[in-house]
Enzyme design. Structure first.
Site, PDB file in Angstrom:
ATOM      1  N   GLN A  35       0.833  -1.196   0.000  1.00 60.70           N
ATOM      2  CA  GLN A  35       0.000   0.000   0.000  1.00 60.70           C
ATOM      3  C   GLN A  35       0.872   1.251   0.000  1.00 60.70           C
ATOM      4  O   GLN A  35       1.873   1.316   0.707  1.00 60.70           O
ATOM      5  CB  GLN A  35      -0.910   0.022   1.242  1.00 60.70           C
ATOM      6  CG  GLN A  35      -1.852  -1.152   1.302  1.00 60.70           C
ATOM      7  CD  GLN A  35      -2.657  -1.213   2.593  1.00 60.70           C
ATOM      8  OE1 GLN A  35      -3.354  -2.213   2.826  1.00 60.70           O
ATOM      9  NE2 GLN A  35      -2.581  -0.189   3.441  1.00 60.70           N
ATOM     10  N   GLY A  36       0.459   2.227  -0.790  1.00 58.66           N
ATOM     11  CA  GLY A  36       1.138   3.512  -0.827  1.00 58.66           C
ATOM     12  C   GLY A  36       0.164   4.632  -0.555  1.00 58.66           C
ATOM     13  O   GLY A  36      -1.003   4.573  -0.981  1.00 58.66           O
ATOM     14  N   TYR A  37       0.627   5.679   0.124  1.00 59.35           N
ATOM     15  CA  TYR A  37      -0.245   6.784   0.551  1.00 59.35           C
ATOM     16  C   TYR A  37       0.251   8.086  -0.056  1.00 59.35           C
ATOM     17  O   TYR A  37       1.431   8.423   0.030  1.00 59.35           O
ATOM     18  CB  TYR A  37      -0.284   6.846   2.072  1.00 59.35           C
ATOM     19  CG  TYR A  37      -1.012   5.657   2.649  1.00 59.35           C
ATOM     20  CD1 TYR A  37      -2.353   5.733   2.989  1.00 59.35           C
ATOM     21  CD2 TYR A  37      -0.376   4.425   2.779  1.00 59.35           C
ATOM     22  CE1 TYR A  37      -3.038   4.628   3.471  1.00 59.35           C
ATOM     23  CE2 TYR A  37      -1.046   3.318   3.259  1.00 59.35           C
ATOM     24  CZ  TYR A  37      -2.382   3.426   3.596  1.00 59.35           C
ATOM     25  OH  TYR A  37      -3.049   2.313   4.054  1.00 59.35           O
ATOM     26  N   PHE A  38      -0.693   8.816  -0.676  1.00 59.19           N
ATOM     27  CA  PHE A  38      -0.358  10.004  -1.453  1.00 59.19           C
ATOM     28  C   PHE A  38      -0.933  11.276  -0.855  1.00 59.19           C
ATOM     29  O   PHE A  38      -1.096  12.273  -1.547  1.00 59.19           O
ATOM     30  CB  PHE A  38      -0.857   9.826  -2.893  1.00 59.19           C
ATOM     31  CG  PHE A  38      -0.176   8.705  -3.621  1.00 59.19           C
ATOM     32  CD1 PHE A  38       0.908   8.956  -4.452  1.00 59.19           C
ATOM     33  CD2 PHE A  38      -0.610   7.388  -3.481  1.00 59.19           C
ATOM     34  CE1 PHE A  38       1.540   7.919  -5.133  1.00 59.19           C
ATOM     35  CE2 PHE A  38       0.020   6.351  -4.150  1.00 59.19           C
ATOM     36  CZ  PHE A  38       1.105   6.613  -4.979  1.00 59.19           C
TER      37      PHE A  38
END
Length: 215
Positions: A35-38
């Protein structure tokens, strides 16, 4: 939950706990999540997630990706928009993030009452040793019976939100331009305004034009 096959718009009602006894997942397998958070765009936190099923290897049919937008408020109930994405696009967006904005974990599922499921996350890499348990509920006051392997509740503790673990920024100005465009297109197509001010007629609304055609 791990993504939806079509666009889903609705309320996410969940409770979150620490895991008391990890032996409950002995012998189980689950998908590997990345998961990546922007940050936040137009009042919604932006997350990309990929899932690789156990034993999938290079089988693209068993690798999936989703864009998830969540309203910024804390607590048990939040607005959520979820949309499937091409796996390669998601991989490219995640590659643009620094390592501290990424989370890796294995997810296990254990059936609960009334067709619900406990989702147990074993965090990896720099979060190794952290185990969290989540359960999505049909209503905020749903009477939940806790098994003895469940530990302290952390639903209202902001330290255990995935975005906090990933050191997500407060804004989305660093998001790739094509991702920001995709986010705003999804908000437009689902009739959602600022976080918590959706205008869709009902939960479960699908986008009239699949976002995957634009990325």
């Amino acid at each position: 939950m791990i993504g939806a096959e079509t666009t889903r718009v609705g309320a996410e009602i969940e409770r979150k706990f620490l895991l008391r006894d990890s032996s409950i997942v002995a012998g189980l397998t689950g998908p590997a999540l990345r998961q990546g958070y922007f940050g936040t765009i137009d009042g919604w936190t932006v997350r990309l997630r990929t899932a690789t099923q156990p034993g999938a290897g290079q089988d693209l049919a068993k690798r999936n990706a989703w864009l998830t937008l969540k309203s910024a408020q804390s607590g048990r109930e939040r607005r959520e928009i979820e949309h499937p994405l091409p796996f390669d696009f998601a991989q490219r967006m995640l590659a643009a993030l620094p390592a501290e904005r990424l989370i890796s974990k294995i997810r296990y599922r254990i059936p609960a009452a009334d067709g619900l499921a406990w989702e147990i996350d074993r965090f990896l890499d720099r979060h190794d040793g952290l185990w969290l348990v989540e359960i999505e509920l049909p209503k905020a006051d749903y009477p939940l019976v806790l098994p003895d392997w469940i530990g302290t509740e952390v639903t209202d503790d902001p330290r255990y939100r995935n975005a906090a673990l990933a050191q997500s920024p407060d804004h989305g100005e660093d998001a790739p331009a094509e991702l920001a465009l995709a986010v705003r297109r999804l908000l437009r197509d689902t009739g959602q305004g600022r976080a918590g001010q959706g205008t869709a007629e009902e939960d479960g609304t699908e986008t009239p034009t699949p976002l995957s055609e634009h990325v």
